[in-house]
Enzyme design. Structure first.
Site, short mmCIF file in Angstrom:
data_model
loop_
_atom_site.label_atom_id
_atom_site.label_comp_id
_atom_site.label_asym_id
_atom_site.label_seq_id
_atom_site.Cartn_x
_atom_site.Cartn_y
_atom_site.Cartn_z
N HIS A 59 8.29 6.01 -11.66
CA HIS A 59 9.48 5.17 -11.45
C HIS A 59 9.37 3.97 -12.39
CE1 HIS A 59 10.91 7.39 -7.91
NE2 HIS A 59 9.62 7.56 -7.64
N HIS A 228 5.21 15.63 -5.11
CA HIS A 228 4.34 14.92 -4.15
C HIS A 228 4.10 15.63 -2.81
CE1 HIS A 228 8.27 13.59 -2.76
NE2 HIS A 228 8.38 12.60 -3.60
N ASP A 301 3.63 9.20 -8.90
CA ASP A 301 4.72 8.60 -8.10
C ASP A 301 4.61 7.07 -8.16
OD1 ASP A 301 6.96 8.27 -6.59
OD2 ASP A 301 6.20 9.26 -4.79
N HIS A 305 7.22 -2.21 -6.74
CA HIS A 305 8.15 -3.04 -5.96
C HIS A 305 7.69 -4.48 -6.08
CE1 HIS A 305 10.33 0.27 -4.09
NE2 HIS A 305 9.18 0.86 -3.80
O1 DOR Z 1 7.39 6.03 -1.80
C1 DOR Z 1 8.32 6.35 -2.52
N1 DOR Z 1 8.85 5.48 -3.37
N2 DOR Z 1 8.83 7.59 -2.41
C2 DOR Z 1 9.95 7.92 -3.04
O2 DOR Z 1 10.37 9.04 -2.91
C3 DOR Z 1 10.69 6.94 -3.86
C4 DOR Z 1 9.79 5.90 -4.35
C5 DOR Z 1 10.51 4.71 -4.91
O3 DOR Z 1 11.43 4.89 -5.71
O4 DOR Z 1 10.11 3.58 -4.60
#
Ligand code: DOR
Length: 424
Positions: A59, A228, A301, A305
């Site tokens: 991401h 995942h 993954d 954040h």
């Molecule tokens: O933990 C996760 N974060 N799982 C996801 O499927 C999306 C991801 C995110 O975009 O933060």
């Protein structure tokens, strides 16, 4: 005279292993052998020289959440983790669900430190109803399509998408989660969720969609890649499907083979992730899948954040963990596999799933693109979130001492990491 020689390392690739220097000129490897020289020497004494790692599940948060990560910062984290290519996930704002957003992401990726590929959504807005214009996006080079962050709930929509994908020669990747079972679940459903008084996400929320998509892959003949995988039951179904010749592949994240639901006991949102951390038996099932080939690849993954978002109470914090800078060392530290097996899981197998195996993961041989990772497999280091290149700090491994460290990373002939430092 070559531009760079990687000197004195143990070369390990899909063809085997040998002691050799590796000479690079322009974008390519030009020689592999003894006593090579070049304008610049990168010492690889005591190190392994491997095809670059490929993360098929990253991401990068751009467009839309650039305070958590940008394509540039994510690519810096990637190369420090030994990755020479990443595949970005489409749950951005706006989502990557049409050709214009794909073009923007690829354009931003051109200046990045590693090769940036992007996946794109299966359905418009990742809403699960109408198919996205996959043909236009496939023409721009998109190979993996996923609504990641969500699974495609409707089996009819998924069937149509698979038939469409097969015609285009692209692969659908599924985030397996039946929403009506996961609801507002915050962690794995089981003993720990009962004890902590938190709503749970049952293993079956994942397993029912794995089961359904195995059936749809068999029905349509189109490949499904499972993202995942977190439960032993999912891994067992994928194993059986592969044995029966159903066209499926799978990835597991580092956190699903290193952490369990027990971590949630302190209510620290850094351990909130989707799919959630599961049981000890599930961790065992994922490790077994990685060892016996039922799972093709390790993915991160990587889900940055901001501190503001992650510091909310557990039930309000977004799910997700950083991964790019720790995945390789976690694999070395936690998996009972040889270095060659670990490289396969990080390099050529994911490269094949992403459709980029001629560029990344190729054997270290004259003519191959110079996408190379050089790492020390025995050195130890302690994870310090303040030292990460990611713009975010949400690593669940702060303070953990890990074995194995990336020393140099070479992308298209450019040494972007030297002695553990990003060069730009
Ligand atoms: O933990 C996760 N974060 N799982 C996801 O499927 C999306 C991801 C995110 O975009 O933060």
């Amino acid at each position: 005279m070559a531009d760079i020689v990687v000197k004195g390392g143990r070369v390990i690739d899909a063809t085997g292993e040998r002691m050799a220097d590796v000479a690079i000129e322009g974008n390519n490897i030009v020689a592999v052998g003894e006593g090579l020289t070049a304008l610049r020497v990168l010492d690889a004494g005591g190190c392994v020289v491997a095809p670059g790692f490929v993360d098929i599940h990253t991401h990068l948060r751009e467009p839309g959440t650039e305070d958590a990560e940008t394509i540039e910062s994510g690519s810096r984290a990637a190369v420090l983790g030994g990755y020479t290519a990443v595949v970005a996930m489409p749950n951005t704002t706006p989502p990557i669900d049409d050709a214009s957003v794909v073009r923007d992401v690829l354009a931003l990726g051109r200046d990045a430190l590693c090769d940036v590929h992007t996946s794109a959504a299966i359905t418009v807005g990742r809403a699960g109803d109408r198919l996205a214009p996959m043909a236009e996006m496939a023409e721009l080079g998109v190979h993996l399509f996923t609504d990641d962050g969500d699974g495609v709930q409707d089996p009819g929509v998924m069937r149509n998408a698979l038939e469409y994908a097969a015609g285009l020669g692209v692969t659908l990747a599924q985030h397996c989660e039946v929403d009506s079972l996961s609801l507002d679940g915050q962690m794995n459903e089981g003993e720990w969720s009962s004890r902590l008084g938190m709503p749970g996400i049952p293993a079956e929320a994942e397993e029912l969609m794995v089961m359904r998509d195995i059936a749809l892959a068999r029905m349509t003949g189109a490949r499904v890649h499972f993202q995942h995988l977190s439960t032993a039951g999912s891994v067992a179904m994928v194993r059986a499907a592969r044995q029966a010749g159903v066209p499926v592949s799978a990835e597991a994240t580092t956190h699903h083979f290193t952490l369990t639901e027990a971590e949630v006991a302190g209510y620290d949102p850094v351990f909130k992730v989707n799919p959630p951390l599961r049981t000890v038996a599930d961790v065992g099932g994922v490790k077994l899948g990685l060892a016996d080939g039922s799972i093709d690849a390790i993915a991160t993954d990587h889900a940055p954040h901001t501190a503001d978002a992650k510091n909310l109470p557990f039930d309000q914090a977004p799910p997700g963990m950083l991964g790019l800078e720790t995945a390789f060392a976690l694999a070395v530290t936690e998996l009972d596999l040889s270095i060659a097996e670990i490289i396969a899981l990080l390099s050529w197998r994911p490269a094949a799933i992403a459709g980029i195996a001629t560029e990344h993961g190729a054997p270290i041989a004259p003519g191959s693109p110079a996408n190379v990772t050089i790492f020390d497999p025995v050195t130890t280091w302690t994870v310090d979130p303040r030292e990460l290149a990611s713009l975010s700090r949400n690593t669940p491994y702060a303070g953990r001492t890990l074995t194995g460290r990336v020393r140099h990373t070479i992308v298209a002939g450019e040494a972007v990491v030297i002695d553990g430092d990003a060069q730009r």
